[in-house]
Design an enzyme around this catalytic site. Structure first.
Site, PDB file in Angstrom:
ATOM      1  N   TYR A  48       0.809  -1.223   0.000  1.00 26.64           N
ATOM      2  CA  TYR A  48       0.000   0.000   0.000  1.00 26.64           C
ATOM      3  C   TYR A  48       0.842   1.274   0.000  1.00 26.64           C
ATOM      4  CZ  TYR A  48      -3.805  -3.143   1.315  1.00 26.64           C
ATOM      5  OH  TYR A  48      -4.729  -4.156   1.335  1.00 26.64           O
TER       6      TYR A  48
ATOM      7  N   HIS B   9      -4.224   6.377  -1.143  1.00 26.11           N
ATOM      8  CA  HIS B   9      -4.786   6.405   0.211  1.00 26.11           C
ATOM      9  C   HIS B   9      -3.714   6.666   1.261  1.00 26.11           C
ATOM     10  CE1 HIS B   9      -8.715   6.162   1.783  1.00 26.11           C
ATOM     11  NE2 HIS B   9      -8.800   4.899   2.092  1.00 26.11           N
TER      12      HIS B   9
ATOM     13  N   PHE C  79      -4.874  -0.268   9.766  1.00 21.52           N
ATOM     14  CA  PHE C  79      -5.644  -0.103   8.537  1.00 21.52           C
ATOM     15  C   PHE C  79      -6.576   1.097   8.709  1.00 21.52           C
ATOM     16  CE2 PHE C  79      -4.021  -4.333   7.800  1.00 21.52           C
ATOM     17  CZ  PHE C  79      -3.638  -4.249   6.467  1.00 21.52           C
TER      18      PHE C  79
ATOM     19  N   ASN D  36      -9.649   2.031   8.317  1.00 21.13           N
ATOM     20  CA  ASN D  36     -10.959   2.089   8.973  1.00 21.13           C
ATOM     21  C   ASN D  36     -10.890   2.058  10.494  1.00 21.13           C
ATOM     22  OD1 ASN D  36     -11.683   1.925   6.330  1.00 21.13           O
ATOM     23  ND2 ASN D  36     -12.809   0.003   6.489  1.00 21.13           N
TER      24      ASN D  36
ATOM     25  N   ASN E 293     -13.296   6.986   5.615  1.00 23.14           N
ATOM     26  CA  ASN E 293     -13.477   6.096   6.766  1.00 23.14           C
ATOM     27  C   ASN E 293     -12.465   6.332   7.878  1.00 23.14           C
ATOM     28  OD1 ASN E 293     -15.770   4.781   5.785  1.00 23.14           O
ATOM     29  ND2 ASN E 293     -14.542   3.390   4.547  1.00 23.14           N
TER      30      ASN E 293
END
Length: 200
Positions: free
Chosen positions: A15, A20, A66, A68, A114
């Site tokens: 990632y 993001h 993560f 969220n 989120n």
């Protein structure tokens, strides 16, 4: 005055280069500027370091929960060091701003993000600072004549790396943010916003 800067992103090498993770990119820059290494702090559910930036002590945090669950890490560190919500700056990717755009604000909704939603839930308030780093929206970045398809949905878009020209614009926006942060950290939010919103 800002005492905690939280960069939002997802953990793991897969990632690291994705849209993001724009919040992680800025916090990485701050760690380099402060000559500190972000270390895994299990009690804070993330990588953290205390840095002296522009003559002020500031905590840097990259939640490893993560996206969220970003609130878990943010609140753990803030509560431990008695940092108030309005002393927290959350740096995050923003779909509603084009690459190269960046905005600073206190409070407001989560805009469907989120990570912000979880932080607000854990802090039980929306009154924390946000630095919104534009990554664009798939509907605005499609080549002319291209119809949106499943692969251009938002969830897929934010978990992909920006194109080279987008990355250059995002990097420039991060540089401009770093120019404005000394004022915000020192408590002069108005000057920070003026500097950030009237350049580039």
């Amino acid at each position: 005055m800002i005492k905690l800067i939280v960069g939002l992103g997802n953990p793991g090498a897969e990632y690291a280069a994705t849209r993001h993770n724009a919040g992680f990119w800025l916090v990485d820059q701050l760690a380099r500027m402060g000559h500190v290494t972000l270390r895994n702090e299990t009690r804070f559910h993330g990588y953290a370091a205390r840095a002296t930036l522009w003559s002020h002590e500031v905590w840097l945090l990259q939640p490893q929960t993560f996206m969220n669950r970003s609130g878990l890490a943010t609140v753990a560190l803030a509560r431990f060091y008695k940092i108030l919500p309005d002393e927290i700056l959350v740096v995050h990717d923003e779909l509603d701003l084009l690459p190269g755009a960046v905005k600073l604000k206190l409070g407001g909704g989560s805009g469907g993000h989120n990570g912000l939603k979880d932080i607000a839930a854990h802090l039980t308030t929306q009154q924390f600072w946000r630095l919104r780093v534009g990554i664009g929206h798939p509907r605005n970045l499609l080549p002319p004549g291209t119809a949106p398809s499943g692969q251009h949905d938002v969830a897929n878009f934010v978990l992909k790396a920006p194109r080279r020209e987008e990355q250059e614009l995002i990097d420039r926006a991060i540089d401009r943010s770093l120019d404005a942060l000394p004022d915000l950290v020192a408590g002069n939010a108005e000057r920070a916003m003026m500097r950030l919103h009237t350049t580039g």
